[in-house]
Design an enzyme around this catalytic site. Structure first.
Site, PDB file in Angstrom:
ATOM      1  N   ILE A   1     -19.668  28.960  -5.339  1.00 18.88           N
ATOM      2  CA  ILE A   1     -19.155  28.529  -4.031  1.00 18.88           C
ATOM      3  C   ILE A   1     -20.178  27.581  -3.415  1.00 18.88           C
ATOM      4  CG2 ILE A   1     -18.521  29.299  -1.717  1.00 18.88           C
ATOM      5  CD1 ILE A   1     -17.382  31.818  -2.974  1.00 18.88           C
ATOM      6  N   LEU A   2     -19.695  26.417  -2.966  1.00 15.53           N
ATOM      7  CA  LEU A   2     -20.602  25.399  -2.424  1.00 15.53           C
ATOM      8  C   LEU A   2     -20.805  25.614  -0.926  1.00 15.53           C
ATOM      9  CD1 LEU A   2     -19.080  22.428  -4.408  1.00 15.53           C
ATOM     10  CD2 LEU A   2     -21.325  23.486  -4.800  1.00 15.53           C
TER      11      LEU A   2
ATOM     12  N   HIS B   1      -7.029  25.881  -7.847  1.00 19.14           N
ATOM     13  CA  HIS B   1      -6.994  27.345  -7.838  1.00 19.14           C
ATOM     14  C   HIS B   1      -5.661  27.797  -8.436  1.00 19.14           C
ATOM     15  CE1 HIS B   1      -8.122  31.333  -6.447  1.00 19.14           C
ATOM     16  NE2 HIS B   1      -6.851  31.497  -6.129  1.00 19.14           N
TER      17      HIS B   1
ATOM     18  N   ASP C   1     -11.598  28.716  -0.910  1.00 16.88           N
ATOM     19  CA  ASP C   1     -10.171  28.417  -1.128  1.00 16.88           C
ATOM     20  C   ASP C   1      -9.400  28.224   0.174  1.00 16.88           C
ATOM     21  OD1 ASP C   1     -10.611  28.745  -3.900  1.00 16.88           O
ATOM     22  OD2 ASP C   1     -10.226  30.888  -3.772  1.00 16.88           O
TER      23      ASP C   1
ATOM     24  N   GLU D   1      -1.423  23.378 -13.972  1.00 12.44           N
ATOM     25  CA  GLU D   1      -2.717  22.953 -13.413  1.00 12.44           C
ATOM     26  C   GLU D   1      -3.111  21.582 -13.938  1.00 12.44           C
ATOM     27  OE1 GLU D   1      -6.102  25.575 -13.366  1.00 12.44           O
ATOM     28  OE2 GLU D   1      -4.799  27.310 -13.507  1.00 12.44           O
TER      29      GLU D   1
HETATM   30  C1  GRF Z   1      -8.375  27.446 -13.833  1.00 17.79           C
HETATM   31  O1  GRF Z   1      -7.419  28.447 -13.827  1.00 17.79           O
HETATM   32  C2  GRF Z   1      -8.669  26.968 -12.432  1.00 17.79           C
HETATM   33  O2  GRF Z   1      -7.567  27.004 -11.598  1.00 17.79           O
HETATM   34  C3  GRF Z   1      -9.704  27.952 -11.974  1.00 17.79           C
HETATM   35  O3  GRF Z   1     -10.492  28.197 -13.116  1.00 17.79           O
HETATM   36  C4  GRF Z   1      -9.710  27.977 -14.287  1.00 17.79           C
HETATM   37  C5  GRF Z   1     -10.460  27.002 -15.143  1.00 17.79           C
HETATM   38  O4  GRF Z   1      -9.817  26.703 -16.335  1.00 17.79           O
HETATM   39  N1  GRF Z   1     -10.416  27.481 -10.819  1.00 17.79           N
HETATM   40  P1  GRF Z   1     -10.405  25.586 -17.279  1.00 17.79           P
HETATM   41  O5  GRF Z   1     -11.898  25.859 -17.467  1.00 17.79           O
HETATM   42  O6  GRF Z   1     -10.171  24.246 -16.672  1.00 17.79           O
HETATM   43  O7  GRF Z   1      -9.675  25.745 -18.570  1.00 17.79           O
END
Ligand code: GRF
Length: 206
Positions: free
Chosen positions: A107-108, A124, A165, A194
């Site tokens: 966490i920054l 996230h 978040d 993602e």
């Molecule tokens: C992802 O689920 C992201 O949302 C979370 O950490 C995970 C990282 O996945 N913050 P990766 O290392 O990009 O595969």
């Protein structure tokens, strides 16, 4: 005529912060190669953990990558601030325009939040504000969504602020939750989204 070197630097430098496997980083690398990230280029990758696969992905793509480890001798809050300040110093020295936390677990805090306000994003794996906050990462997020009986989950890309978040949401992608889902099957479904979300968010940002 006098040229301002800052005007000559057309591409915007992106620092990507990672802690693990780096599939989101890979999605960005692939997108930059295939159709670009707008005016953005992944200039450097920093990990807060040694020997993670994300570093190898960066190396394979020819992107400079290194590790900045949290100082375990410091108490938690100071450790956060110390790491944040070291990242900030690197970012400024490397003329970084945008910071993307792509699976970055630290966490920054401190000056980096203000200096990179509206220029630093995080991904996230839930539909924030649901299932976010300190300690909510990896399997825990998906288990919480299943335990809550959610019919939908997904991922959120948001600006980083001083909270965990809590920053302004840039975009979300939704997936269905099935009755036979496990945290793993749900995570996999979300992971696919993602990769699209982070690329779209970075393109919008830069
Ligand atoms: C992802 O689920 C992201 O949302 C979370 O950490 C995970 C990282 O996945 N913050 P990766 O290392 O990009 O595969």
């Amino acid at each position: 005529m006098f040229e301002n070197p800052e005007n000559e630097r057309k591409m915007k430098n992106i620092l990507t912060l990672v802690s693990g496997n780096g599939t989101n980083l890979q999605a960005l690398i692939d997108a930059e190669r295939q159709s670009g990230l707008g005016q953005g280029t992944i200039a450097v990758v920093i990990s807060d953990k040694l020997n993670v696969f994300a570093l190898e992905r960066a190396e394979n793509a020819g992107i400079p990558a290194f590790t900045l480890l949290p100082d375990k001798n410091l108490p938690k809050q100071e450790r956060r601030l110390d790491l944040s300040n070291r990242i900030l110093a690197k970012a400024l020295a490397l003329q970084i325009d945008f910071i993307v936390c792509a699976g970055f677990l630290s966490i920054l805090s401190g000056d980096i939040i203000a200096v990179y306000a509206s220029r630093m994003i995080n991904i996230h794996p839930s539909l924030l504000p649901k299932f976010g906050g300190q300690g909510m990462y990896g399997e825990k997020v998906h288990r919480a969504a299943l335990d809550a009986g959610e019919r939908e989950s997904g991922c959120t890309v948001h600006f980083v602020d001083a909270g965990a978040d809590t920053g302004q949401i840039i975009l979300q992608r939704i997936v269905p939750v099935f009755s036979n889902d496990t945290p793993q099957t749900l995570a996999e479904r979300i992971h696919v989204q993602e990769h699209a979300a982070i690329v779209e968010a970075v393109r919008r940002l830069v």
